[in-house]
Write a protein that holds these residues in place. Structure first.
Motif, PDB file in Angstrom:
ATOM      1  N   VAL A 274       1.567   7.056  -6.703  1.00  0.00           N
ATOM      2  CA  VAL A 274       0.462   7.920  -7.104  1.00  0.00           C
ATOM      3  C   VAL A 274       0.749   9.378  -6.748  1.00  0.00           C
ATOM      4  O   VAL A 274       0.445  10.288  -7.518  1.00  0.00           O
ATOM      5  N   THR A 275       1.349   9.605  -5.584  1.00  0.00           N
ATOM      6  CA  THR A 275       1.594  10.976  -5.128  1.00  0.00           C
ATOM      7  C   THR A 275       2.888  11.574  -5.669  1.00  0.00           C
ATOM      8  O   THR A 275       3.155  12.751  -5.461  1.00  0.00           O
ATOM      9  N   GLY A 276       3.707  10.764  -6.322  1.00  0.00           N
ATOM     10  CA  GLY A 276       4.939  11.285  -6.896  1.00  0.00           C
ATOM     11  C   GLY A 276       6.158  11.114  -6.006  1.00  0.00           C
ATOM     12  O   GLY A 276       7.261  11.499  -6.386  1.00  0.00           O
ATOM     13  N   LEU A 277       5.981  10.532  -4.813  1.00  0.00           N
ATOM     14  CA  LEU A 277       7.127  10.338  -3.934  1.00  0.00           C
ATOM     15  C   LEU A 277       8.131   9.363  -4.542  1.00  0.00           C
ATOM     16  O   LEU A 277       9.338   9.469  -4.306  1.00  0.00           O
ATOM     17  N   ALA A 278       7.633   8.436  -5.339  1.00  0.00           N
ATOM     18  CA  ALA A 278       8.533   7.466  -5.950  1.00  0.00           C
ATOM     19  C   ALA A 278       9.502   8.138  -6.916  1.00  0.00           C
ATOM     20  O   ALA A 278      10.652   7.735  -7.036  1.00  0.00           O
ATOM     21  N   ALA A 279       9.015   9.153  -7.615  1.00  0.00           N
ATOM     22  CA  ALA A 279       9.888   9.868  -8.543  1.00  0.00           C
ATOM     23  C   ALA A 279      11.024  10.538  -7.781  1.00  0.00           C
ATOM     24  O   ALA A 279      12.176  10.559  -8.231  1.00  0.00           O
TER      25      ALA A 279
ATOM     26  N   MET B 276      -4.777   4.497 -11.632  1.00  0.00           N
ATOM     27  CA  MET B 276      -3.610   3.905 -10.984  1.00  0.00           C
ATOM     28  C   MET B 276      -4.007   3.200  -9.689  1.00  0.00           C
ATOM     29  O   MET B 276      -3.480   2.130  -9.366  1.00  0.00           O
ATOM     30  N   LEU B 277      -4.945   3.786  -8.957  1.00  0.00           N
ATOM     31  CA  LEU B 277      -5.408   3.143  -7.725  1.00  0.00           C
ATOM     32  C   LEU B 277      -6.140   1.840  -8.042  1.00  0.00           C
ATOM     33  O   LEU B 277      -5.985   0.845  -7.319  1.00  0.00           O
TER      34      LEU B 277
ATOM     35  N   VAL C 250       0.816  -1.219   0.000  1.00  0.00           N
ATOM     36  CA  VAL C 250       0.000   0.000   0.000  1.00  0.00           C
ATOM     37  C   VAL C 250       0.850   1.271   0.000  1.00  0.00           C
ATOM     38  O   VAL C 250       0.621   2.174  -0.816  1.00  0.00           O
ATOM     39  N   PRO C 251       1.862   1.392   0.908  1.00  0.00           N
ATOM     40  CA  PRO C 251       2.679   2.611   0.873  1.00  0.00           C
ATOM     41  C   PRO C 251       3.394   2.810  -0.463  1.00  0.00           C
ATOM     42  O   PRO C 251       3.558   3.952  -0.922  1.00  0.00           O
ATOM     43  N   HIS C 252       3.814   1.719  -1.113  1.00  0.00           N
ATOM     44  CA  HIS C 252       4.488   1.836  -2.400  1.00  0.00           C
ATOM     45  C   HIS C 252       3.528   2.356  -3.468  1.00  0.00           C
ATOM     46  O   HIS C 252       3.900   3.199  -4.295  1.00  0.00           O
ATOM     47  N   LEU C 253       2.295   1.870  -3.443  1.00  0.00           N
ATOM     48  CA  LEU C 253       1.304   2.344  -4.404  1.00  0.00           C
ATOM     49  C   LEU C 253       0.988   3.817  -4.180  1.00  0.00           C
ATOM     50  O   LEU C 253       0.947   4.609  -5.129  1.00  0.00           O
TER      51      LEU C 253
END
Length: 203
Positions: A54-59, A144-145, A47-50
């Protein structure tokens, strides 16, 4: 939801990794209930990874080598801790009764941490989901969700299957001391190997 998305997601979920190893270990050591609980924990750990994707933190994580390596090494350290605790706790792989509620909570917390401390799923979502959902299009977040929810559902189903399959052979395996010792060392060695692989993996 396209067939290509479902097939690709299923292949990714079925491929053995830290979550699969932990779920199999839980099913073998504590039975079907613990295997399913571990599957639930591993699913919750995505869940946190998804949300990050979605919020752009992964970028941001992908762009910052320091942040990425910091999360990676925390994950490596946790995998090594699991290997050490598996070797040390000889009572884990014994034909005991099913886990108590407290033990179930411990199983699910460990399962969540295994996925939470692995930065790869976040980057996977970033690289994978945009191929099936246009991030610049209308309803991109909802799409995406929805895709992430399908990924989680498949994870839960497949991992639960792994856990219950392990539980089916539990009594036969644990009734043989030599097999039990080999199994405990194999699980610990797999955690070490996965930790080393994570540490050496490129960005």
């Amino acid at each position: 939801m396209s067939i290509a998305f479902l097939v690709t997601t299923l292949v990714v979920v079925v491929t053995p990794g830290t979550g699969v190893v932990y779920t199999l270990s839980a099913g073998l050591s504590r039975g079907a209930r613990a295997g399913v609980v571990a599957a639930v924990g591993c699913t919750l750990g995505t869940v946190p990874h998804l949300l990050a994707s979605v919020t752009g933190l992964a970028a941001l994580l992908s762009a910052s080598a320091t942040a990425f390596r910091a999360v990676t090494y925390v994950g490596v350290g946790y995998l090594l801790y699991l290997a050490w605790s598996t070797i040390r706790d000889r009572s884990a792989f014994t034909p005991a009764a099913d886990a108590t509620p407290h033990s179930a909570l411990r199983v699910i917390v460990k399962a969540v941490l295994i996925n939470l401390l692995n930065p790869k799923p976040t980057l996977f979502f970033v690289a994978f989901l945009p191929q099936f959902v246009d991030p610049a299009g209308a309803g991109a977040t909802r799409g995406m969700l929805a895709a992430g929810a399908v990924f989680m559902l498949l994870t839960l189903v497949v991992f639960s299957g792994y856990g219950m399959a392990a539980a089916l052979v539990r009594d036969r395996v644990l009734a043989r001391p030599r097999v039990t010792a080999w199994l405990r060392r194999s699980v610990a060695g797999t955690f070490v190997a996965l930790g080393i692989s994570l540490a050496l993996s490129g960005r």
